[in-house]
Scaffold this motif. Structure first.
Motif, PDB file in Angstrom:
ATOM      1  N   MET A 119     -17.267  47.676  39.659  1.00  0.00           N
ATOM      2  CA  MET A 119     -16.039  46.906  39.904  1.00  0.00           C
ATOM      3  C   MET A 119     -15.111  47.661  40.847  1.00  0.00           C
ATOM      4  N   ALA A 120     -14.964  48.973  40.612  1.00  0.00           N
ATOM      5  CA  ALA A 120     -14.089  49.778  41.465  1.00  0.00           C
ATOM      6  C   ALA A 120     -14.577  49.733  42.906  1.00  0.00           C
ATOM      7  N   HIS A 121     -15.883  49.852  43.073  1.00  0.00           N
ATOM      8  CA  HIS A 121     -16.451  49.792  44.418  1.00  0.00           C
ATOM      9  C   HIS A 121     -16.163  48.457  45.083  1.00  0.00           C
ATOM     10  N   LYS A 122     -16.276  47.412  44.296  1.00  0.00           N
ATOM     11  CA  LYS A 122     -16.067  46.072  44.847  1.00  0.00           C
ATOM     12  C   LYS A 122     -14.619  45.922  45.320  1.00  0.00           C
ATOM     13  N   MET A 123     -13.682  46.408  44.478  1.00  0.00           N
ATOM     14  CA  MET A 123     -12.265  46.348  44.836  1.00  0.00           C
ATOM     15  C   MET A 123     -12.024  47.059  46.142  1.00  0.00           C
ATOM     16  N   ALA A 125     -14.140  47.823  48.456  1.00  0.00           N
ATOM     17  CA  ALA A 125     -14.776  47.150  49.590  1.00  0.00           C
ATOM     18  C   ALA A 125     -13.936  45.972  50.040  1.00  0.00           C
ATOM     19  N   ARG A 126     -13.391  45.261  49.052  1.00  0.00           N
ATOM     20  CA  ARG A 126     -12.588  44.099  49.398  1.00  0.00           C
ATOM     21  C   ARG A 126     -11.349  44.536  50.193  1.00  0.00           C
ATOM     22  N   LYS A 127     -10.712  45.591  49.688  1.00  0.00           N
ATOM     23  CA  LYS A 127      -9.505  46.088  50.363  1.00  0.00           C
ATOM     24  C   LYS A 127      -9.825  46.482  51.796  1.00  0.00           C
ATOM     25  N   LYS A 128     -10.888  47.244  51.928  1.00  0.00           N
ATOM     26  CA  LYS A 128     -11.269  47.710  53.260  1.00  0.00           C
ATOM     27  C   LYS A 128     -11.559  46.544  54.176  1.00  0.00           C
ATOM     28  N   ALA A 129     -12.304  45.607  53.642  1.00  0.00           N
ATOM     29  CA  ALA A 129     -12.669  44.452  54.466  1.00  0.00           C
ATOM     30  C   ALA A 129     -11.422  43.696  54.895  1.00  0.00           C
ATOM     31  N   GLN A 130     -10.490  43.572  53.946  1.00  0.00           N
ATOM     32  CA  GLN A 130      -9.247  42.863  54.285  1.00  0.00           C
ATOM     33  C   GLN A 130      -8.516  43.570  55.413  1.00  0.00           C
ATOM     34  N   ALA A 131      -8.398  44.887  55.263  1.00  0.00           N
ATOM     35  CA  ALA A 131      -7.694  45.672  56.278  1.00  0.00           C
ATOM     36  C   ALA A 131      -8.376  45.510  57.635  1.00  0.00           C
ATOM     37  N   ARG A 132      -9.701  45.570  57.597  1.00  0.00           N
ATOM     38  CA  ARG A 132     -10.458  45.469  58.834  1.00  0.00           C
ATOM     39  C   ARG A 132     -10.249  44.103  59.491  1.00  0.00           C
TER      40      ARG A 132
END
Ligand code: ADP
Length: 637
Positions: A119-123, A125-132
């Motif tokens: 779950m932590a990894h998913k969070m 990844a989501r954050k990073k993807a959003q930023a990107r």
């Protein structure tokens, strides 16, 4: 004929209810009986196996259970998992290996942690993807605005879209870096119990899925395609494998390696799939193996695996029956309660209903003074009875429901035997009255629990001049027939002066079909042959079963109860059985009144009760002198 069986079944019912069974204690219905919480305490009749399971759980040893299906082997394996410490449970994660994508990494973490990590990894990844995505949007909007002022707007939009598509392709995908939770013990109440019976290699040892899009940005990363096998899911728990010998030898070999190493890498099992390129680091698989099978299965398993289990574990034999004591009857009552609770939909059983179940357990034991422990089948009876009660809307299951269930819940073999019986009656393939030369009503057992009348006819002719006589029989009958004829040939020669070896002896099952276990037919064959040689008619109201020694002694056989019932059902009047089997007879009362049971110990007695006509007595006199067996006319049961 169908009607008459029906009528008989009805009369059987009323008789059975009259006779009470002493269960050992009194209760209103099974809802008053407490069902133990732990599975191990629910097991009945297998005290030795229970003790072994407790011990092996403490010591983490493997177990091999040998015995009949439905006696509680998988139940015990499940019970063992309950006894194992929950604290040791682990989750297993698969991580991508950036140096070698085809060699994913494995991490073991405490139970429940794996889920958190993913779950932590998913969070993340989501954050990073959003930023990107945000950055990229800004970039693209920038280009569009720039081109609006400098060049044409249309070109700006086209350039923007192309940049977007290209960067999507080549930017690292955070999702691809999320570890995969291959084994999760989140929220588990006890150690895992995994039933790997009949599992193919992939399911047993783990697999790597095929990736149809192996490149081009659509591929699923290798570590994400890794699937744990049963051996890994059973980590710190119990792996149960029934009919262990049916596992392919390669799989047994791998299982042995897994047992020894306590870890086993996962690789793609189908050779031509892209999964076959992938092989993980070793994945932990520290399980206790409970293997099961009948004696034959165990002997046929991989010898190295067998000796490993033997050397590092226990072998236990499951019992088929237990003594018919008040204590054990009480346990059976608890069994009924357990099955009702487990089913969850059927009404509880009253005392009379439990009594009928116990009566059936007695009958199915096939041994005097015993109760069957083939409890899966008995549980089936409980469920059918409960379903009948339920469908009638009855608040409680009663003896009548159990009796109705007994009629319905007949095994496939029994139903088959029934239909054969019906057919034969139609074609009159066996005679039920009068007499006939060279023709005997034999008895056989089908499928272990249903008897059938099997007429045997014999004809004896002189062998072709000079040639040695032959025994002419078909199929399975041949071996038995040979033995039976050889066994009586001495007796026949002395008695009739006929040298069997200079005759052709023809023996036939009437309406033979495959699948009949024809052992115990030797008494019938001998009688048919003697009748054929001497031209003495055989009483066709008699059925018989028994094995024969060279001296003419009648030896015990299996399944007498079922055979007697078959003879009674077929409308025959007498049934000859080996005296040594007398104690095994557990015929239902209704049948007892329909047929006379005659226990015998010698072939002379068989003749006494089955031959007819004037020549009979001289033959028997001769027989008695020859075999020199004590010849008491047995008391008739
Ligand atoms: P096996 O593995 O020997 O073929 P199972 O353990 O699967 O048999 O038994 C099937 C069901 O029959 C069990 O779930 C249980 O309801 C019942 N059963 C079998 N043996 C026993 C036993 N010794 N004690 C209690 N219940 C039993």
């Amino acid at each position: 004929t169908h009607e008459s069986t029906q009528v008989m079944a009805e009369s059987e019912l009323s008789e059975e209810i009259d006779e009470d069974i002493d269960i050992g204690f009194r209760f209103e219905d099974t809802s008053n009986i407490e069902v133990p919480k732990l599975l191990i305490d629910q097991v009945l009749g297998q005290e030795h196996a229970v003790e072994v399971v407790r011990k092996a759980a403490g010591q983490r040893r493997h177990i091999m259970m040998i015995g009949t299906p439905g006696t509680g082997k998988s139940l015990l394996a499940k019970a063992m998992a309950e006894l194992l410490p929950k604290e040791e449970l682990k989750d297993i994660l698969v991580y991508p290996n950036l140096e070698d994508l085809n060699n994913p990494k494995i991490r073991e973490v405490p139970a429940g942690k794996g889920r958190e990590i993913v779950m932590a990894h998913k969070m993340e990844a989501r954050k990073k993807a959003q930023a990107r995505n945000m950055l990229m949007m800004l970039f693209v909007v920038g280009i569009i605005i720039y081109s609006y002022f400098v060049a044409q707007l249309l070109w700006g939009i086209i350039a923007g879209i192309m940049i977007l598509m290209l960067t999507r392709q080549f930017l690292p995908k955070e999702e691809m870096m999320i570890p995969k939770l291959a084994v999760s013990n989140y929220d588990k109440e006890h150690a895992p119990y995994i039933d790997a019976t009949g599992a193919h290699a992939g399911a047993l040892l783990g697999d790597v899925r095929h990736d149809p899009f192996q490149s081009g940005g659509l591929e699923t990363p290798a570590h994400d395609r890794v699937e744990a096998g049963d051996i890994h899911k059973a980590h710190k728990g119990v792996l149960f494998i029934d009919e262990i010998n049916t596992l392919r030898l390669e799989s047994q070999q791998s299982l042995l390696t897994a047992l020894q190493e306590k870890e086993y890498p996962i690789t793609g099992q189908s050779e031509r799939s892209s999964g076959a390129l992938v092989k993980t680091e070793p994945v932990p698989c520290d399980f206790i193996m409970v293997s099961a099978g009948n004696l034959d299965a165990v002997q046929k398993m991989h010898p190295a695996l067998r000796s490993r289990i033997k050397g590092y574990g226990y072998e236990v034999y499951m019992r088929d029956s237990m003594a018919d004591s008040p204590e054990n009857r009480k346990k059976l009552a608890r069994f009924v309660a357990q099955e009702v609770v487990r089913d969850g939909h059927i009404p509880h059983f009253d005392e009379g209903a439990v009594g009928e179940v116990i009566r059936e357990a007695r009958r199915r034991a096939g041994r005097k003074g015993h109760l069957t422990l083939k409890l899966r089948d008995l549980g089936g009876l409980v469920r059918v009875a409960g379903d009948i009660a339920h469908s009638e809307g009855a608040p409680i299951t009663t003896a009548e429901h159990v009796l109705a269930a007994k009629r319905i819940a007949r095994s496939i073999e029994q139903q088959l035997a029934d239909s054969y019986l019906e057919q034969r009656k139609e074609y009159e393939s066996f005679l039920r009255k009068g007499s006939a030369v060279g023709r005997v009503n034999g008895l056989a057992v089908m499928g272990g629990d249903s008897g059938i009348v099997l007429p045997i006819v014999s004809e004896v002719t002189p062998a072709l001049s000079g040639a040695e006589g032959r025994i002419i029989a078909t199929g399975k009958l041949k071996a038995i027939a040979k033995e039976a004829v050889q066994n009586v040939s001495a007796v026949i020669k002395n008695m009739t002066g006929t040298d069997i070896s200079r005759h052709d002896v023809h023996i036939q099952f009437v309406g033979t079909y495959e699948g009949v276990e024809g052992d115990s037919a030797s008494v019938s064959i001998a009688t048919a042959v003697i009748s054929a040689i001497e031209r003495i008619p055989v009483d066709q109201t008699v059925a018989m079963t028994g094995s024969l020694s060279v001296r003419g002694d009648v030896l015990p056989v299996g399944g007498v109860t079922y055979k007697i019932e078959a003879a009674a059902q077929a409308g025959l009047k007498k049934v000859i059985i080996p005296k040594a089997n007398e104690a095994d007879v557990l015929v239902e009362k209704a049948y007892r009144e329909k047929i006379q049971i005659i226990p015998v110990s010698s072939i002379a007695e068989v003749m006494e009760h089955s031959l007819m006509g004037p020549k009979k007595n001289t033959i028997i006199e001769k027989l008695k002198n020859i075999t020199k067996l004590s010849f008491d006319i047995p008391e008739v049961t």
